[in-house]
Structure formats: structure tokens, C-alpha cells
Design a protein around this motif. Structure first.
Motif, PDB file in Angstrom:
ATOM      1  N   SER A 226       0.823  -1.219   0.000  1.00 53.57           N
ATOM      2  CA  SER A 226       0.000   0.000   0.000  1.00 53.57           C
ATOM      3  C   SER A 226       0.859   1.273   0.000  1.00 53.57           C
ATOM      4  CB  SER A 226      -0.910   0.000   1.233  1.00 53.57           C
ATOM      5  OG  SER A 226      -0.094  -0.012   2.397  1.00 53.57           O
ATOM      6  N   GLN A 227       2.171   1.102   0.016  1.00 57.00           N
ATOM      7  CA  GLN A 227       3.066   2.276   0.072  1.00 57.00           C
ATOM      8  C   GLN A 227       3.401   2.789  -1.331  1.00 57.00           C
ATOM      9  OE1 GLN A 227       3.770   3.570   3.199  1.00 57.00           O
ATOM     10  NE2 GLN A 227       2.244   1.975   3.571  1.00 57.00           N
ATOM     11  N   ASN A 228       3.777   4.069  -1.393  1.00 60.65           N
ATOM     12  CA  ASN A 228       4.159   4.597  -2.711  1.00 60.65           C
ATOM     13  C   ASN A 228       5.588   4.169  -3.062  1.00 60.65           C
ATOM     14  OD1 ASN A 228       5.961   6.370  -1.466  1.00 60.65           O
ATOM     15  ND2 ASN A 228       4.511   8.061  -1.462  1.00 60.65           N
ATOM     16  N   ASP A 229       5.930   4.381  -4.319  1.00 59.01           N
ATOM     17  CA  ASP A 229       7.222   3.896  -4.828  1.00 59.01           C
ATOM     18  C   ASP A 229       8.401   4.470  -4.046  1.00 59.01           C
ATOM     19  OD1 ASP A 229       5.572   2.700  -6.595  1.00 59.01           O
ATOM     20  OD2 ASP A 229       6.497   3.501  -8.413  1.00 59.01           O
ATOM     21  N   ASP A 230       8.313   5.760  -3.695  1.00 57.24           N
ATOM     22  CA  ASP A 230       9.431   6.403  -2.996  1.00 57.24           C
ATOM     23  C   ASP A 230       9.686   5.764  -1.636  1.00 57.24           C
ATOM     24  OD1 ASP A 230       9.788   8.031  -5.104  1.00 57.24           O
ATOM     25  OD2 ASP A 230       8.842   9.810  -4.229  1.00 57.24           O
ATOM     26  N   THR A 231       8.616   5.402  -0.946  1.00 56.96           N
ATOM     27  CA  THR A 231       8.755   4.772   0.379  1.00 56.96           C
ATOM     28  C   THR A 231       9.417   3.396   0.239  1.00 56.96           C
ATOM     29  OG1 THR A 231       6.748   5.915   1.057  1.00 56.96           O
ATOM     30  CG2 THR A 231       7.495   4.129   2.483  1.00 56.96           C
ATOM     31  N   ILE A 232       8.950   2.643  -0.745  1.00 62.84           N
ATOM     32  CA  ILE A 232       9.523   1.303  -0.971  1.00 62.84           C
ATOM     33  C   ILE A 232      11.013   1.424  -1.292  1.00 62.84           C
ATOM     34  CG2 ILE A 232       9.509  -0.683  -2.561  1.00 62.84           C
ATOM     35  CD1 ILE A 232       6.453  -0.391  -2.669  1.00 62.84           C
ATOM     36  N   LEU A 233      11.340   2.374  -2.168  1.00 61.24           N
ATOM     37  CA  LEU A 233      12.747   2.590  -2.508  1.00 61.24           C
ATOM     38  C   LEU A 233      13.559   2.958  -1.282  1.00 61.24           C
ATOM     39  CD1 LEU A 233      12.890   4.615  -5.845  1.00 61.24           C
ATOM     40  CD2 LEU A 233      14.204   2.573  -5.295  1.00 61.24           C
ATOM     41  N   LYS A 234      13.013   3.872  -0.486  1.00 61.05           N
ATOM     42  CA  LYS A 234      13.764   4.393   0.661  1.00 61.05           C
ATOM     43  C   LYS A 234      14.100   3.291   1.664  1.00 61.05           C
ATOM     44  CE  LYS A 234      13.626   7.806   4.355  1.00 61.05           C
ATOM     45  NZ  LYS A 234      12.820   8.813   5.072  1.00 61.05           N
ATOM     46  N   TYR A 235      13.144   2.397   1.919  1.00 66.02           N
ATOM     47  CA  TYR A 235      13.333   1.430   3.004  1.00 66.02           C
ATOM     48  C   TYR A 235      13.781   0.036   2.550  1.00 66.02           C
ATOM     49  CZ  TYR A 235      11.307   4.955   6.004  1.00 66.02           C
ATOM     50  OH  TYR A 235      11.091   6.124   6.698  1.00 66.02           O
ATOM     51  N   LEU A 236      13.534  -0.319   1.299  1.00 66.44           N
ATOM     52  CA  LEU A 236      13.864  -1.690   0.871  1.00 66.44           C
ATOM     53  C   LEU A 236      15.092  -1.751  -0.034  1.00 66.44           C
ATOM     54  CD1 LEU A 236      10.343  -3.301   0.251  1.00 66.44           C
ATOM     55  CD2 LEU A 236      11.737  -3.298   2.325  1.00 66.44           C
ATOM     56  N   SER A 237      15.743  -0.603  -0.272  1.00 65.52           N
ATOM     57  CA  SER A 237      16.933  -0.613  -1.118  1.00 65.52           C
ATOM     58  C   SER A 237      18.128  -0.098  -0.342  1.00 65.52           C
ATOM     59  CB  SER A 237      16.708   0.280  -2.335  1.00 65.52           C
ATOM     60  OG  SER A 237      17.954   0.533  -2.966  1.00 65.52           O
ATOM     61  N   THR A 238      19.325  -0.642  -0.664  1.00 65.86           N
ATOM     62  CA  THR A 238      20.558  -0.110  -0.062  1.00 65.86           C
ATOM     63  C   THR A 238      20.991   1.161  -0.792  1.00 65.86           C
ATOM     64  OG1 THR A 238      21.853  -1.497  -1.564  1.00 65.86           O
ATOM     65  CG2 THR A 238      21.443  -2.359   0.661  1.00 65.86           C
ATOM     66  N   SER A 239      20.381   1.425  -1.956  1.00 62.58           N
ATOM     67  CA  SER A 239      20.815   2.566  -2.773  1.00 62.58           C
ATOM     68  C   SER A 239      19.638   3.130  -3.577  1.00 62.58           C
ATOM     69  CB  SER A 239      21.906   2.105  -3.739  1.00 62.58           C
ATOM     70  OG  SER A 239      21.494   0.915  -4.393  1.00 62.58           O
ATOM     71  N   PRO A 240      18.710   3.825  -2.886  1.00 67.31           N
ATOM     72  CA  PRO A 240      17.459   4.271  -3.520  1.00 67.31           C
ATOM     73  C   PRO A 240      17.651   5.108  -4.781  1.00 67.31           C
ATOM     74  CG  PRO A 240      17.426   4.698  -1.149  1.00 67.31           C
ATOM     75  CD  PRO A 240      18.800   4.204  -1.470  1.00 67.31           C
ATOM     76  N   MET A 241      18.719   5.911  -4.831  1.00 65.54           N
ATOM     77  CA  MET A 241      18.895   6.814  -5.966  1.00 65.54           C
ATOM     78  C   MET A 241      19.468   6.104  -7.196  1.00 65.54           C
ATOM     79  SD  MET A 241      17.839   9.608  -4.725  1.00 65.54           S
ATOM     80  CE  MET A 241      18.369  10.833  -5.929  1.00 65.54           C
ATOM     81  N   ALA A 242      19.931   4.880  -7.011  1.00 60.45           N
ATOM     82  CA  ALA A 242      20.660   4.221  -8.104  1.00 60.45           C
ATOM     83  C   ALA A 242      19.964   2.965  -8.628  1.00 60.45           C
ATOM     84  CB  ALA A 242      22.070   3.858  -7.625  1.00 60.45           C
ATOM     85  N   GLU A 243      18.776   2.662  -8.104  1.00 62.69           N
ATOM     86  CA  GLU A 243      18.122   1.412  -8.521  1.00 62.69           C
ATOM     87  C   GLU A 243      17.651   1.483  -9.977  1.00 62.69           C
ATOM     88  OE1 GLU A 243      18.184  -1.331  -7.152  1.00 62.69           O
ATOM     89  OE2 GLU A 243      18.486  -0.970  -5.014  1.00 62.69           O
ATOM     90  N   PRO A 244      17.654   0.333 -10.673  1.00 67.99           N
ATOM     91  CA  PRO A 244      17.065   0.304 -12.015  1.00 67.99           C
ATOM     92  C   PRO A 244      15.558   0.556 -11.914  1.00 67.99           C
ATOM     93  CG  PRO A 244      17.711  -1.908 -11.311  1.00 67.99           C
ATOM     94  CD  PRO A 244      18.206  -0.961 -10.267  1.00 67.99           C
ATOM     95  N   PRO A 245      14.933   1.001 -13.011  1.00 64.00           N
ATOM     96  CA  PRO A 245      13.529   1.435 -12.967  1.00 64.00           C
ATOM     97  C   PRO A 245      12.533   0.362 -12.516  1.00 64.00           C
ATOM     98  CG  PRO A 245      14.410   1.464 -15.228  1.00 64.00           C
ATOM     99  CD  PRO A 245      15.570   1.245 -14.323  1.00 64.00           C
ATOM    100  N   HIS A 246      12.890  -0.935 -12.697  1.00 58.14           N
ATOM    101  CA  HIS A 246      11.911  -1.985 -12.352  1.00 58.14           C
ATOM    102  C   HIS A 246      12.042  -2.458 -10.901  1.00 58.14           C
ATOM    103  CE1 HIS A 246      15.516  -3.674 -14.372  1.00 58.14           C
ATOM    104  NE2 HIS A 246      15.539  -4.443 -13.288  1.00 58.14           N
ATOM    105  N   PHE A 247      12.888  -1.821 -10.096  1.00 55.33           N
ATOM    106  CA  PHE A 247      13.139  -2.293  -8.731  1.00 55.33           C
ATOM    107  C   PHE A 247      11.850  -2.392  -7.903  1.00 55.33           C
ATOM    108  CE2 PHE A 247      13.820  -1.414  -4.200  1.00 55.33           C
ATOM    109  CZ  PHE A 247      14.720  -2.406  -3.862  1.00 55.33           C
ATOM    110  N   VAL A 248      11.042  -1.329  -7.922  1.00 55.18           N
ATOM    111  CA  VAL A 248       9.839  -1.306  -7.063  1.00 55.18           C
ATOM    112  C   VAL A 248       8.859  -2.400  -7.482  1.00 55.18           C
ATOM    113  CG1 VAL A 248       7.824   0.071  -6.404  1.00 55.18           C
ATOM    114  CG2 VAL A 248      10.096   1.116  -6.423  1.00 55.18           C
ATOM    115  N   GLN A 249       8.653  -2.549  -8.787  1.00 49.59           N
ATOM    116  CA  GLN A 249       7.735  -3.575  -9.282  1.00 49.59           C
ATOM    117  C   GLN A 249       8.226  -4.968  -8.878  1.00 49.59           C
ATOM    118  OE1 GLN A 249       4.657  -3.191 -10.335  1.00 49.59           O
ATOM    119  NE2 GLN A 249       4.695  -5.427 -10.172  1.00 49.59           N
ATOM    120  N   HIS A 250       9.536  -5.161  -8.938  1.00 47.79           N
ATOM    121  CA  HIS A 250      10.146  -6.441  -8.561  1.00 47.79           C
ATOM    122  C   HIS A 250       9.888  -6.727  -7.075  1.00 47.79           C
ATOM    123  CE1 HIS A 250      13.142  -9.607  -8.211  1.00 47.79           C
ATOM    124  NE2 HIS A 250      13.739  -8.931  -7.247  1.00 47.79           N
TER     125      HIS A 250
END
Length: 290
Positions: A226-250
Motif C-alpha cells: 500500500s506504500q508509494n514507490d518512494d517509500t519502498i525505494l527508501k526502506y527496501l533498497s541499499t541505494s534508492p537513488m541508483a536502482e534500475p527502474p523496475h526495482f519497485v515492481q520487482h
């Protein structure tokens, strides 16, 4: 121990990341996900290229024996580097007739200058772990961390996110992959729930083998859907600014898979691994054991 010509490594890294990205036909590919490795030899009829991508702070490791042609590719995330490196060395030496002339050569690609220095720590640990091995290992490519860093729109990111290794020629090259099967979601779920580094390929039989894995129901993870893409990136990635575009969907599809299979037992009847073989069409197809 590790031997390396420091003078040439920077030059080699520059040469490596200026190579064009190679598109690989899925029909000859064995894809390695995070915290997995696979090893084979040039006589393999099912696999011509082993590849992996989507590495941001992760490092991709290729170890090969020049005499036998045996080669291993691993996608390391720093979860247990010291116990993982010996597995990779053993995977290659056990497929090699070491009496045959030749030497062990190492190619390291991945990481970048990330703020939390995650890549940096992993680079040092991998180099130190290979240094500790009793075999003599020659570092041929070292395109890691600061040698794999580029600034785009003010943010650091990796130059090379993925590589392939041609198991017939030993050639290592930058690559990206659209097809990440078989059992992509199951394999992601295994890593997401804390699975250790796993060997996913039986080269003697040409079989991809997954599991059996263990996880227990965790309904709390539904929160992420239920979270937006930015939240998922921020908390589930070691490098939110550098992830490939399909990271959140994955991430979402992995969590969805875990919610649909709250218990892993049903995925491994009789506690057996899932096995996949290559069909004549070139697809991976599940083999059901009697």
C-alpha cells in the motif's frame, strides 16, 4: 592469495565499462539472482552464457580456470562474504582438472560510491576473502566501487549494473537481461526472507535447482503493497537513488508471491527442490520427480 597488477587495473576497469552492453538470447542463458551462484564448463550443452544484473551496491564475481574452462558467476550482497568465497573457489576447482595447465582468474564488477559506503565495505571484504584462499588467484578485472562510479544528475550510480560470461570462450562483458527465470519470484522470495548463498545449477545434468526454502507466514509485509514507490525505494533498497527502474515492481511482485505462499512447504512437495531443464525450444521447464 590474490595477485594483481595494480597499475593495469584502473585501465582495465575503464576499458571494461566502455564495452557495449551485450543483449543475450534467453535460450542460451542461465540467469543468476542476488545471493546465488552457478558454475559450469565449456562442454555444457544447455548453457552458453551465465549472467546477472541489477547490482547496485552488490558485486558480481566471475571466477574461471583457464585450463579447464570451468567458470562460476556469483551475485554477492555482503550477507556472508567470508563463507561464500570458498564456495565459489570450490565450485570451479571441483569442475577443473587442476593438473591441467592454467590458472584461476577473477573478475569483479559492481558497486559505486554510495553514501553509506556499503559498496566500499563489500569490495574490501571480497578482496580480503579471496586473498585468504590457499589457491593462487589472479585478479584480471576490478571494476568495483569508485572504479565503477558515474555521477548522473548529481547522483552517484554504477556504470555497469550487469555482466555475462561466455562459458565457451571465458569472455566477460557488460550485459542486461529481460528474462530472469526460471522461478524468478520464488528465487527472489528465498533471498527476501534471508536465504543464504545458494548454488542453483547442476552442470552434470543441466538442471536448475531451487530450494527447498523455508519461510514462515508474515502478513506484516502486506503493508508495503500500500506504500508509494518512494517509500519502498527508501526502506527496501541499499541505494534508492541508483536502482534500475523496475526495482519497485520487482519488490512488489516478490511480496505478493510471499503473501500467496505464506508457507513454503507447498512449493516443495516431499521436501524436494524444484528442478528445471532446458527444452528443445530453449525454455526452462519444470521437471516433476516421480
Amino acid at each position: 592469495p590474490l595477485t594483481y597488477p595494480w597499475r593495469h587495473l584502473k585501465e582495465n576497469a575503464r576499458t571494461f565499462h566502455s564495452k557495449p552492453l551485450v543483449e543475450i538470447d534467453p535460450k542460451c542463458l542461465l540467469y543468476v539472482q542476488q545471493r546465488e551462484f552457478a558454475a559450469t564448463t565449456p562442454s555444457d550443452n544447455c548453457v552458453s552464457v551465465i549472467g546477472s544484473d541489477d547490482a547496485t551496491t552488490c558485486h558480481l564475481v566471475v571466477l574461471q580456470h583457464t585450463g579447464s574452462g570451468a567458470v562460476c558467476l556469483a551475485h554477492c550482497d555482503g550477507s556472508s562474504t567470508w563463507s561464500e568465497v570458498p564456495l565459489l573457489v570450490k565450485a570451479v576447482t571441483s569442475l577443473s582438472n587442476i593438473r591441467k595447465e592454467g590458472r584461476l582468474e577473477l573478475h569483479l564488477v559492481g558497486g559505486f560510491n554510495d553514501e553509506s559506503k556499503t559498496s566500499h565495505k563489500l569490495s574490501l571484504n571480497i578482496l580480503a576473502a579471496f586473498q585468504k584462499q590457499k589457491e593462487e588467484i589472479h585478479l584480471e578485472t576490478c571494476c568495483i566501487t569508485e572504479m565503477n562510479d558515474i555521477v548522473v544528475d548529481g547522483s552517484h550510480r554504477p556504470v555497469v549494473y550487469g555482466i555475462g560470461v561466455n562459458v565457451k570462450t571465458g569472455d566477460v562483458f557488460p550485459s542486461s537481461f529481460t528474462h530472469k527465470g526460471p522461478a524468478e519470484e520464488l528465487r527472489s522470495a528465498r533471498t527476501f526472507t534471508g536465504g543464504e548463498m545458494a548454488d542453483i545449477y547442476d552442470s552434470s545434468r543441466g538442471l536448475v535447482k531451487i530450494g527447498p526454502c523455508n519461510w514462515s507466514p508474515n502478513l506484516d509485509i502486506a503493508f508495503w503493497l500500500s506504500q508509494n514507490d518512494d517509500t519502498i525505494l527508501k526502506y527496501l533498497s541499499t541505494s534508492p537513488m541508483a536502482e534500475p527502474p523496475h526495482f519497485v515492481q520487482h519488490m512488489k511482485s516478490t511480496i505478493q508471491f510471499l503473501l500467496e505462499h505464506p508457507n513454503s512447504d507447498s512449493l516443495f512437495p516431499g521436501g524436494q527442490p524444484q528442478l528445471y531443464h532446458r527444452t528443445e525450444r530453449g525454455d526452462w521447464e519444470r521437471v516433476f520427480q516421480p
